[in-house]
Scaffold this active site. Structure first.
Site, mmCIF file in Angstrom:
data_model
loop_
_atom_site.group_PDB
_atom_site.id
_atom_site.type_symbol
_atom_site.label_atom_id
_atom_site.label_comp_id
_atom_site.label_asym_id
_atom_site.label_seq_id
_atom_site.Cartn_x
_atom_site.Cartn_y
_atom_site.Cartn_z
ATOM 1 N N ASN A 1 9.813 4.128 -0.380
ATOM 2 C CA ASN A 1 9.991 4.958 0.815
ATOM 3 C C ASN A 1 11.455 5.336 1.031
ATOM 4 O O ASN A 1 11.761 6.438 1.475
ATOM 5 C CB ASN A 1 9.408 4.258 2.045
ATOM 6 C CG ASN A 1 7.903 4.487 2.138
ATOM 7 O OD1 ASN A 1 7.336 5.213 1.324
ATOM 8 N ND2 ASN A 1 7.264 3.872 3.111
ATOM 9 N N GLY B 1 13.752 21.362 5.344
ATOM 10 C CA GLY B 1 13.142 21.786 6.603
ATOM 11 C C GLY B 1 13.571 20.888 7.731
ATOM 12 O O GLY B 1 14.707 20.389 7.742
ATOM 13 N N GLU C 1 0.849 -1.189 0.000
ATOM 14 C CA GLU C 1 0.000 0.000 0.000
ATOM 15 C C GLU C 1 0.885 1.239 0.000
ATOM 16 O O GLU C 1 1.862 1.302 0.736
ATOM 17 C CB GLU C 1 -0.852 -0.036 1.279
ATOM 18 C CG GLU C 1 -1.757 1.128 1.454
ATOM 19 C CD GLU C 1 -2.709 1.283 0.288
ATOM 20 O OE1 GLU C 1 -3.460 0.334 0.002
ATOM 21 O OE2 GLU C 1 -2.679 2.355 -0.364
ATOM 22 N N CYS D 1 6.083 5.729 8.778
ATOM 23 C CA CYS D 1 6.611 4.917 7.671
ATOM 24 C C CYS D 1 8.069 5.193 7.322
ATOM 25 O O CYS D 1 8.919 4.319 7.487
ATOM 26 C CB CYS D 1 5.745 5.111 6.428
ATOM 27 S SG CYS D 1 4.107 4.421 6.632
ATOM 28 N N LYS E 1 3.350 15.845 9.869
ATOM 29 C CA LYS E 1 3.016 16.608 8.666
ATOM 30 C C LYS E 1 1.600 17.144 8.842
ATOM 31 O O LYS E 1 0.878 16.682 9.739
ATOM 32 C CB LYS E 1 3.132 15.742 7.417
ATOM 33 C CG LYS E 1 2.101 14.644 7.278
ATOM 34 C CD LYS E 1 2.331 13.929 5.959
ATOM 35 C CE LYS E 1 1.120 13.182 5.500
ATOM 36 N NZ LYS E 1 1.332 12.504 4.245
HETATM 37 C C1 UDX Z 1 4.829 7.901 3.218
HETATM 38 C C2 UDX Z 1 4.823 7.630 1.710
HETATM 39 O O1 UDX Z 1 4.745 8.866 1.013
HETATM 40 C C3 UDX Z 1 3.651 6.729 1.348
HETATM 41 O O2 UDX Z 1 3.701 6.415 -0.040
HETATM 42 C C4 UDX Z 1 3.755 5.451 2.160
HETATM 43 O O3 UDX Z 1 2.644 4.613 1.892
HETATM 44 C C5 UDX Z 1 3.808 5.770 3.648
HETATM 45 O O4 UDX Z 1 4.876 6.672 3.919
HETATM 46 P P1 UDX Z 1 3.429 9.470 4.849
HETATM 47 O O5 UDX Z 1 4.182 8.853 5.986
HETATM 48 O O6 UDX Z 1 1.959 9.674 4.975
HETATM 49 O O7 UDX Z 1 3.636 8.609 3.517
HETATM 50 O O8 UDX Z 1 4.088 10.898 4.619
HETATM 51 P P2 UDX Z 1 4.793 11.700 3.422
HETATM 52 O O9 UDX Z 1 3.810 12.603 2.794
HETATM 53 O O10 UDX Z 1 5.564 10.806 2.548
HETATM 54 O O11 UDX Z 1 5.799 12.588 4.278
HETATM 55 C C6 UDX Z 1 6.765 11.978 5.106
HETATM 56 C C7 UDX Z 1 7.563 12.991 5.845
HETATM 57 O O12 UDX Z 1 8.453 13.668 4.973
HETATM 58 C C8 UDX Z 1 6.771 14.081 6.560
HETATM 59 O O13 UDX Z 1 7.304 14.288 7.841
HETATM 60 C C9 UDX Z 1 6.963 15.297 5.684
HETATM 61 O O14 UDX Z 1 6.856 16.503 6.397
HETATM 62 C C10 UDX Z 1 8.385 15.062 5.186
HETATM 63 N N1 UDX Z 1 8.695 15.752 3.925
HETATM 64 C C11 UDX Z 1 8.017 15.442 2.792
HETATM 65 C C12 UDX Z 1 9.725 16.696 3.888
HETATM 66 O O15 UDX Z 1 10.363 16.979 4.904
HETATM 67 N N2 UDX Z 1 10.027 17.290 2.692
HETATM 68 C C13 UDX Z 1 9.367 17.009 1.545
HETATM 69 O O16 UDX Z 1 9.711 17.579 0.504
HETATM 70 C C14 UDX Z 1 8.332 16.055 1.589
#
Ligand code: UDX
Length: 457
Positions: A223, A268, A163, A275, A337
């Site tokens: 990931n 940042g 997923e 995950c 996030k």
């Molecule tokens: C992630 C994967 O994107 C998803 O495909 C998988 O199924 C589960 O893990 P998620 O954990 O919901 O999803 O968060 P994601 O939107 O990927 O962000 C992860 C982290 O990276 C957050 O803390 C976000 O703030 C950070 N992030 C994201 C950054 O610091 N910079 C970015 O440019 C993008």
């Protein structure tokens, strides 16, 4: 004996075992697609709440979908695995694989228990589909487990279907996935999943069939790549903080190269959540077990760069306040996030807790994450509003990019604080507006642009 596609019912009934972010979303989304779905969890409290239409976590659009299908009668919940075994034709495994206590590897206890329990309870031919993120090699092992515990007269086909949903967009990502990946070694499972995902397939969503190992690795590879991309840009942020330069412009400029792309290049405070951090650690642990320690050694650095971002904010906070002890610091955001109430491995909450530990008078505010944050760190001061957190602040740290924070009016906000000093930990504010409103504006990846006297290096 392998079962044939014809032994699976025409409109299969689905169960989803594990009703966390992944499972609850999957269950409701499958009901939306027209299936009868039974959600299963060992936690009676969670099941009782879900049965009343109460979601135990924040996820946009999911409460509406849950209520809709409790009413439509297509979605039910139970704690009984026996009921699930009698009901379902396709069983999705959506339980967690948390990081093992004190180790990098994934804890497979819940997956093993769930697979074993449903295989034992299945009363008729069915398919078991793993969705949890697992170390490579698990699916094949679990398939053998299924064969060893199932009833002799029942045929069970097995598949791995990772997923990729993102928190905050879970419903959309489940109903309109950008790709579907199925690892299986027989056609029954593939045929069954083609039926489940028929709508997406009709829309030309790539449906990739492969072996178990590839399916398992696709998830962790995705990931690991995303985490690497974030740490890549954050490593350059370390450089621009030292020599000058602007990380946002750098990211924009390289992002225009279609081979690189602009997404996941936001510098940042780094990545957190349930995950990315655990998946890169579990991947390293798994390849190390395979004797391939050096292969994923770079992920160790990806993790280190990510964790250094948190230290950086703390150093900057000390520098801007001449030592944080007893200083009023407004921390905006605690979730990992925006649009989520998840604080697992959240950089924002970690920074808030560490500043508190160093004597700062930390005032925290998050639109959705207060309850979960307070469970983890009850001693932080949780303000009831953004304004309350900002009142009298000597330093403002924006650590999660909630819309409410991105839209703050620097002129209005200035009236609340004691010192107009802000660190934009997510690079989301309009710098010019803040500087024009008289703020000392600082961002990760940017040398001090206004208060040149503040030594950030
Ligand atoms: C992630 C994967 O994107 C998803 O495909 C998988 O199924 C589960 O893990 P998620 O954990 O919901 O999803 O968060 P994601 O939107 O990927 O962000 C992860 C982290 O990276 C957050 O803390 C976000 O703030 C950070 N992030 C994201 C950054 O610091 N910079 C970015 O440019 C993008």
């Amino acid at each position: 004996m392998k079962i044939t596609p014809s032994t699976i019912a025409n409109s299969p009934r689905l169960t989803v075992i594990g009703t966390g972010y992944l499972g609850a979303t999957h269950a409701a989304a499958m009901a939306e697609l027209g299936f009868e779905v039974l959600g299963v969890d060992v936690d009676p409290d969670k099941i009782e709440r879900l049965s009343r239409g109460v979601l135990p976590f924040h996820e946009p659009d999911l409460p509406e979908l849950l209520t809709k299908h409790l009413s439509s009668g297509r979605l039910k919940f139970t704690t009984s695995i026996e009921e699930a075994g009698a009901f379902g034709d396709i069983h999705f495994i959506a339980v967690g694989t948390p990081q093992k206590e004190g180790e990098g590897g994934a804890d497979m206890t819940y997956v093993d228990e769930a697979v074993s329990a449903i295989a034992t309870s299945a009363t008729h031919d069915c398919v078991i589909v793993g969705k949890s993120t697992v170390p490579v090699g698990s699916a094949r092992r679990l398939q053998n487990l299924v064969e060893s515990v199932k009833r002799p007269n029942v045929n069970i086909s097995f598949a791995w279907n990772p997923e990729f949903l993102r928190e905050g967009f879970a419903v959309q990502d489940t109903l309109q996935p950008d790709r579907l990946v199925v690892g299986a070694d027989d056609d029954t499972a593939i045929t069954a999943l083609r039926e489940v995902y028929a709508e997406a397939i009709l829309r030309d969503t790539p449906f990739i069939t492969t072996d178990f190992e590839t399916a398992e690795l696709v998830k962790v590879a995705a990931n690991a790549f995303l985490a690497t991309k974030i740490s890549f840009i954050n490593s350059f942020a370390e450089v621009t903080e030292r020599v000058g330069g602007d990380i946002r412009t750098l990211a924009d400029a390289i992002g225009h190269d279609a081979r690189i792309g602009r997404k996941f290049l936001n510098a940042g405070v780094g990545f957190g959540g349930g995950c990315l951090p655990k998946d890169i650690r579990a991947l390293q642990a798994r390849v190390s077990e395979l004797g391939l320690d050096r292969t994923m050694a770079f992920l160790h650095e990806v993790d280190n760069i990510n964790l250094r971002r948190r230290e950086r904010v703390i150093d900057v906070a000390h520098s801007l306040t001449n030592g944080v002890n007893k200083k009023k610091i407004a921390v905006l955001g605690t979730t990992f996030k925006p649009n989520s109430d998840d604080v697992r491995d959240s950089p924002a909450l970690d920074i808030a807790a560490r500043l508190y530990g160093q004597g700062a008078d930390v005032r925290v505010y998050d639109p959705k994450g207060m309850e979960n944050s307070a469970k983890r760190f009850p001693r932080l001061t949780y303000s009831e509003s953004l304004e309350a957190a900002l009142e009298g602040a000597e330093l403002v740290l924006l650590l999660t990019e909630w819309q409410e924070f991105c839209e703050m009016d620097p002129v209005q906000i200035a009236l609340l604080v004691d010192s107009k000093t802000i660190v934009d930990g997510r690079n989301v504010l309009n710098r010019t507006n803040w500087i024009d409103a008289g703020w000392d504006y600082h961002a990760l990846g940017l040398k001090a642009v206004h208060a040149a006297e503040v030594a950030l290096v």
